[in-house]
Design a protein around this motif. Structure first.
Motif, PDB file in Angstrom:
ATOM      1  N   LYS A   1      46.923 -22.292 -27.884  1.00 56.30           N
ATOM      2  CA  LYS A   1      45.765 -22.349 -26.991  1.00 56.30           C
ATOM      3  C   LYS A   1      44.655 -23.268 -27.481  1.00 56.30           C
ATOM      4  CE  LYS A   1      47.314 -19.542 -23.865  1.00 56.30           C
ATOM      5  NZ  LYS A   1      47.609 -20.035 -22.502  1.00 56.30           N
ATOM      6  N   THR A   2      44.497 -23.397 -28.795  1.00 59.68           N
ATOM      7  CA  THR A   2      43.364 -24.169 -29.332  1.00 59.68           C
ATOM      8  C   THR A   2      43.781 -25.460 -30.007  1.00 59.68           C
ATOM      9  OG1 THR A   2      43.389 -23.098 -31.512  1.00 59.68           O
ATOM     10  CG2 THR A   2      42.163 -21.982 -29.757  1.00 59.68           C
ATOM     11  N   GLY A   3      45.062 -25.550 -30.395  1.00 65.01           N
ATOM     12  CA  GLY A   3      45.515 -26.715 -31.147  1.00 65.01           C
ATOM     13  C   GLY A   3      45.093 -26.673 -32.595  1.00 65.01           C
TER      14      GLY A   3
ATOM     15  N   ARG B   1      40.375  -9.447 -17.162  1.00 70.60           N
ATOM     16  CA  ARG B   1      39.931 -10.032 -18.439  1.00 70.60           C
ATOM     17  C   ARG B   1      38.680  -9.335 -18.952  1.00 70.60           C
ATOM     18  NH1 ARG B   1      40.654 -16.512 -16.978  1.00 70.60           N
ATOM     19  NH2 ARG B   1      42.892 -16.645 -17.478  1.00 70.60           N
ATOM     20  N   ASN B   2      37.716  -9.117 -18.052  1.00 66.20           N
ATOM     21  CA  ASN B   2      36.482  -8.444 -18.459  1.00 66.20           C
ATOM     22  C   ASN B   2      36.749  -7.021 -18.940  1.00 66.20           C
ATOM     23  OD1 ASN B   2      34.786 -10.591 -17.970  1.00 66.20           O
ATOM     24  ND2 ASN B   2      34.236  -9.948 -15.906  1.00 66.20           N
ATOM     25  N   SER B   3      37.709  -6.360 -18.316  1.00 63.48           N
ATOM     26  CA  SER B   3      38.011  -4.982 -18.712  1.00 63.48           C
ATOM     27  C   SER B   3      38.540  -4.921 -20.142  1.00 63.48           C
ATOM     28  CB  SER B   3      39.024  -4.361 -17.750  1.00 63.48           C
ATOM     29  OG  SER B   3      40.309  -4.923 -17.912  1.00 63.48           O
ATOM     30  N   ILE B   4      39.234  -5.970 -20.579  1.00 56.54           N
ATOM     31  CA  ILE B   4      39.767  -6.013 -21.947  1.00 56.54           C
ATOM     32  C   ILE B   4      38.682  -6.431 -22.939  1.00 56.54           C
ATOM     33  CG2 ILE B   4      41.463  -7.127 -23.456  1.00 56.54           C
ATOM     34  CD1 ILE B   4      43.189  -7.528 -20.884  1.00 56.54           C
ATOM     35  N   VAL B   5      37.923  -7.442 -22.561  1.00 58.69           N
ATOM     36  CA  VAL B   5      36.898  -7.971 -23.471  1.00 58.69           C
ATOM     37  C   VAL B   5      35.754  -6.979 -23.680  1.00 58.69           C
ATOM     38  CG1 VAL B   5      35.170  -9.793 -23.790  1.00 58.69           C
ATOM     39  CG2 VAL B   5      37.413 -10.356 -22.873  1.00 58.69           C
ATOM     40  N   HIS B   6      35.356  -6.289 -22.605  1.00 61.93           N
ATOM     41  CA  HIS B   6      34.140  -5.475 -22.668  1.00 61.93           C
ATOM     42  C   HIS B   6      34.386  -3.969 -22.698  1.00 61.93           C
ATOM     43  CE1 HIS B   6      31.841  -9.090 -22.174  1.00 61.93           C
ATOM     44  NE2 HIS B   6      32.382  -9.349 -21.006  1.00 61.93           N
TER      45      HIS B   6
ATOM     46  N   VAL C   1      36.297 -14.675 -29.665  1.00 61.15           N
ATOM     47  CA  VAL C   1      37.694 -15.104 -29.850  1.00 61.15           C
ATOM     48  C   VAL C   1      38.328 -15.375 -28.489  1.00 61.15           C
ATOM     49  CG1 VAL C   1      39.977 -14.444 -30.695  1.00 61.15           C
ATOM     50  CG2 VAL C   1      37.954 -13.888 -32.045  1.00 61.15           C
ATOM     51  N   PHE C   2      38.079 -14.519 -27.511  1.00 58.32           N
ATOM     52  CA  PHE C   2      38.601 -14.751 -26.155  1.00 58.32           C
ATOM     53  C   PHE C   2      38.057 -16.056 -25.581  1.00 58.32           C
ATOM     54  CE2 PHE C   2      40.632 -10.803 -26.196  1.00 58.32           C
ATOM     55  CZ  PHE C   2      41.282 -10.558 -25.002  1.00 58.32           C
ATOM     56  N   LYS C   3      36.797 -16.356 -25.875  1.00 53.47           N
ATOM     57  CA  LYS C   3      36.215 -17.611 -25.388  1.00 53.47           C
ATOM     58  C   LYS C   3      36.876 -18.805 -26.081  1.00 53.47           C
ATOM     59  CE  LYS C   3      31.761 -19.718 -24.314  1.00 53.47           C
ATOM     60  NZ  LYS C   3      32.000 -21.068 -24.834  1.00 53.47           N
ATOM     61  N   LYS C   4      37.101 -18.676 -27.363  1.00 58.30           N
ATOM     62  CA  LYS C   4      37.766 -19.736 -28.123  1.00 58.30           C
ATOM     63  C   LYS C   4      39.171 -19.991 -27.580  1.00 58.30           C
ATOM     64  CE  LYS C   4      38.291 -22.431 -31.868  1.00 58.30           C
ATOM     65  NZ  LYS C   4      37.483 -23.622 -32.140  1.00 58.30           N
TER      66      LYS C   4
ATOM     67  N   ASP D   1      35.581 -17.773 -19.602  1.00 57.73           N
ATOM     68  CA  ASP D   1      34.857 -19.024 -19.421  1.00 57.73           C
ATOM     69  C   ASP D   1      33.510 -18.930 -20.145  1.00 57.73           C
ATOM     70  OD1 ASP D   1      34.264 -21.517 -18.508  1.00 57.73           O
ATOM     71  OD2 ASP D   1      34.338 -21.026 -16.379  1.00 57.73           O
ATOM     72  N   GLN D   2      32.579 -19.767 -19.737  1.00 62.00           N
ATOM     73  CA  GLN D   2      31.262 -19.748 -20.361  1.00 62.00           C
ATOM     74  C   GLN D   2      30.586 -18.397 -20.135  1.00 62.00           C
ATOM     75  OE1 GLN D   2      28.430 -22.348 -18.295  1.00 62.00           O
ATOM     76  NE2 GLN D   2      29.919 -22.567 -16.651  1.00 62.00           N
ATOM     77  N   TRP D   3      29.697 -18.024 -21.068  1.00 65.89           N
ATOM     78  CA  TRP D   3      29.028 -16.729 -20.997  1.00 65.89           C
ATOM     79  C   TRP D   3      28.298 -16.574 -19.668  1.00 65.89           C
ATOM     80  CZ3 TRP D   3      31.534 -14.455 -24.367  1.00 65.89           C
ATOM     81  CH2 TRP D   3      31.686 -14.900 -25.685  1.00 65.89           C
ATOM     82  N   GLY D   4      28.432 -15.416 -19.086  1.00 66.15           N
ATOM     83  CA  GLY D   4      27.697 -15.099 -17.868  1.00 66.15           C
ATOM     84  C   GLY D   4      28.311 -15.648 -16.600  1.00 66.15           C
ATOM     85  N   ASN D   5      29.500 -16.249 -16.687  1.00 65.29           N
ATOM     86  CA  ASN D   5      30.085 -16.875 -15.507  1.00 65.29           C
ATOM     87  C   ASN D   5      31.049 -15.949 -14.762  1.00 65.29           C
ATOM     88  OD1 ASN D   5      30.020 -19.334 -14.014  1.00 65.29           O
ATOM     89  ND2 ASN D   5      32.101 -19.764 -14.664  1.00 65.29           N
TER      90      ASN D   5
END
Length: 476
Positions: free
Chosen positions: A171-173, A283-288, A339-342, A347-351
């Motif tokens: 995902k990041t290379g 995704r939000n349910s997992i992250v938050h 880490v999820f953002k990386k 996506d970007q915070w708050g989006n």
């Protein structure tokens, strides 16, 4: 919102009404519960049933204000400073007691002590906090998160993160070496040794993860009808959390429909639900989610009329779902979220909420609802125009309700004609194209069958070709 509007709101996490000053025990529980959570407002002088402002005696207002202030000061700890004011509505005086979210939790009743006197707000009630919730409140005071705490049960070198390393590289290379783990706060030093954080364990495929956190999973279910009575399909997703969102999303896609329509010279496909909004919600349910709550997992439930996603943990105090289009950001899991953002999963915070709100505009037939149910947060994507199918009656109802000789129809016209009559009974506006798709024959065959049924006076048409209805003719 006016004061009149406010007093007609339902009591909830941030709002409570009392006709008279409550008992000391009731009041102090509400105050510490508000302080431990998102803050809140208590109005004195409002009757609950029916909801109306009855007011407090004007001559006693100062005395009641002082009484409330003294109870808060003398019986709650750490110190809570309320904002108490007198407001009026229709010549009735109310006492407004506003409590702000505290920065020194846990707040508790002095007489009961921390373990037996800490209360939290759950819906419109005050609930005694469990030891794990008290621990979470203490973490909030120290500005650390549950996922940043260290794992002492196993050496860092013995934790299996091979799959996560490969996924991270894809995902990041970038290579996930010790330096990267430090930068992402997935490891931390403790007494001259590097230790894994709980976040790293969630990202791992190590057996210790399932041993310590067996609930860090997603339960997916497709149910028949509108209740959980009967499963059609189910799946437990208990992989490392980096892979869970996509697996749950694929489960949803497998159980919803995609249609096609011609627009100009192009054919456009469209899912029956806003899938970008659903993916973002998963995704939000997992992250938050609140990983500190034991025994609670994420649930994705698909019914005939809606999709429901439930995540452990209440909505973060700074997030307001009624203002979804504004960019709102708050983080419960301070290691997992970056880490999820990386990884590009978020996506970007708050989006996230903005993405959901924007796609919902393209789906006016879908209603979006959200709830706080106990210590869980739930969202629903509901089909506004859903009509439950009529129970399958076989063909016997054609005899009972219409007096048809189904044996003669089957012999002379074929079983397909009975199927057509049944489907027209269930949906009087069904088209020949839709019948052809379901029965898996050509439209010309369906039209020929319909003509035979019409000629033999089994079937009639009322109204226009586009807006009319099929009518099964009762036999004498």
């Amino acid at each position: 919102m006016t004061l009149k509007d406010t007093i007609q709101q339902l009591e909830g996490r941030r709002l409570e009404f009392k006709e008279v000053i409550p008992t000391k025990a009731e009041l102090e529980k509400t105050i510490v519960a508000f302080s431990n959570d998102a803050g809140g407002v208590l109005y004195l002088g409002v009757r609950n049933e029916p909801r109306e402002a009855v007011g407090l005696p004007e001559a006693n207002l100062m005395e009641i204000e002082e009484q409330v202030s003294n109870i808060i000061h003398d019986r709650c700890t750490p110190v809570i400073i309320p904002d108490i004011s007198v407001v009026s509505i229709d010549d009735n005086y109310l006492l407004k007691v506003e409590i702000f979210r505290g920065n020194q939790p846990p707040y508790y009743l002095k007489a009961s002590g921390k373990n037996k006197g800490t209360y939290i707000r759950v819906g419109s009630s005050n609930r005694l906090a469990t030891p794990e919730i008290i621990a979470e409140l203490e973490r909030q005071r120290r500005n650390i998160s549950f996922d940043s705490e260290l794992i002492f049960d196993k050496a860092l070198s013995d934790i299996d993160i091979a799959n996560f390393k490969a996924f991270y590289k894809e995902k990041t290379g970038e290579k996930l070496d010790e330096n990267s783990l430090k930068k992402l706060h997935l490891v931390a030093a403790h007494q001259d040794q590097m230790k894994a954080t709980q976040a790293l364990l969630f990202f791992s495929d190590d057996p210790l993860r399932k041993e310590i956190f067996p609930y860090a999973k997603i339960e997916c279910g497709r149910f028949k009808g509108e209740t959980m009575d009967q499963f059609i399909d189910q799946k437990t997703i208990d992989s490392n959390i980096a892979l869970q969102a996509e697996a749950a999303y694929e489960f949803v896609l497998r159980h919803i429909n995609r249609g096609a329509k011609v627009k100009g010279v192009y054919t456009e496909t469209r899912w029956e639900y806003p899938i970008t909004a659903i993916r973002e919600t998963i995704r939000n349910s997992i992250v938050h989610r609140d990983y500190s709550l034991s025994g609670k997992d994420i649930k994705v439930a698909i019914y005939d009329d809606m999709i429901e996603i439930t995540s452990p943990g209440t909505l973060l105090p700074s997030i307001n779902f009624t203002e979804m289009e504004s960019r709102q950001s708050d983080i419960r899991n301070k290691v997992i979220a970056p880490v999820f953002k990386k990884l590009g999963i978020i996506d970007q915070w708050g989006n996230g909420l903005k993405l959901i709100a924007e796609e919902l505009k393209e789906y006016p037939e879908i209603e979006f609802k959200w709830f706080e149910k106990g210590l869980q947060f739930q969202v629903q994507f509901i089909k506004k125009n859903y009509v439950a199918p009529k129970p399958d009656k076989g063909f016997g109802f054609l005899v009972d309700e219409f007096g048809l000789d189904i044996d003669a129809i089957e012999k002379n016209l074929g079983e397909r004609s009975l199927v057509i009559l049944k489907m027209m009974f269930e949906n009087s506006k069904i088209t020949s194209i839709e019948l052809a798709e379901v029965i898996d024959v050509s439209e010309s065959t369906i039209k020929r069958d319909i003509k035979e049924l019409t000629d033999k006076k089994y079937l009639d048409r009322k109204g226009s070709k586009k807006a009319g209805d099929w009518i099964i003719i009762k036999q004498k």
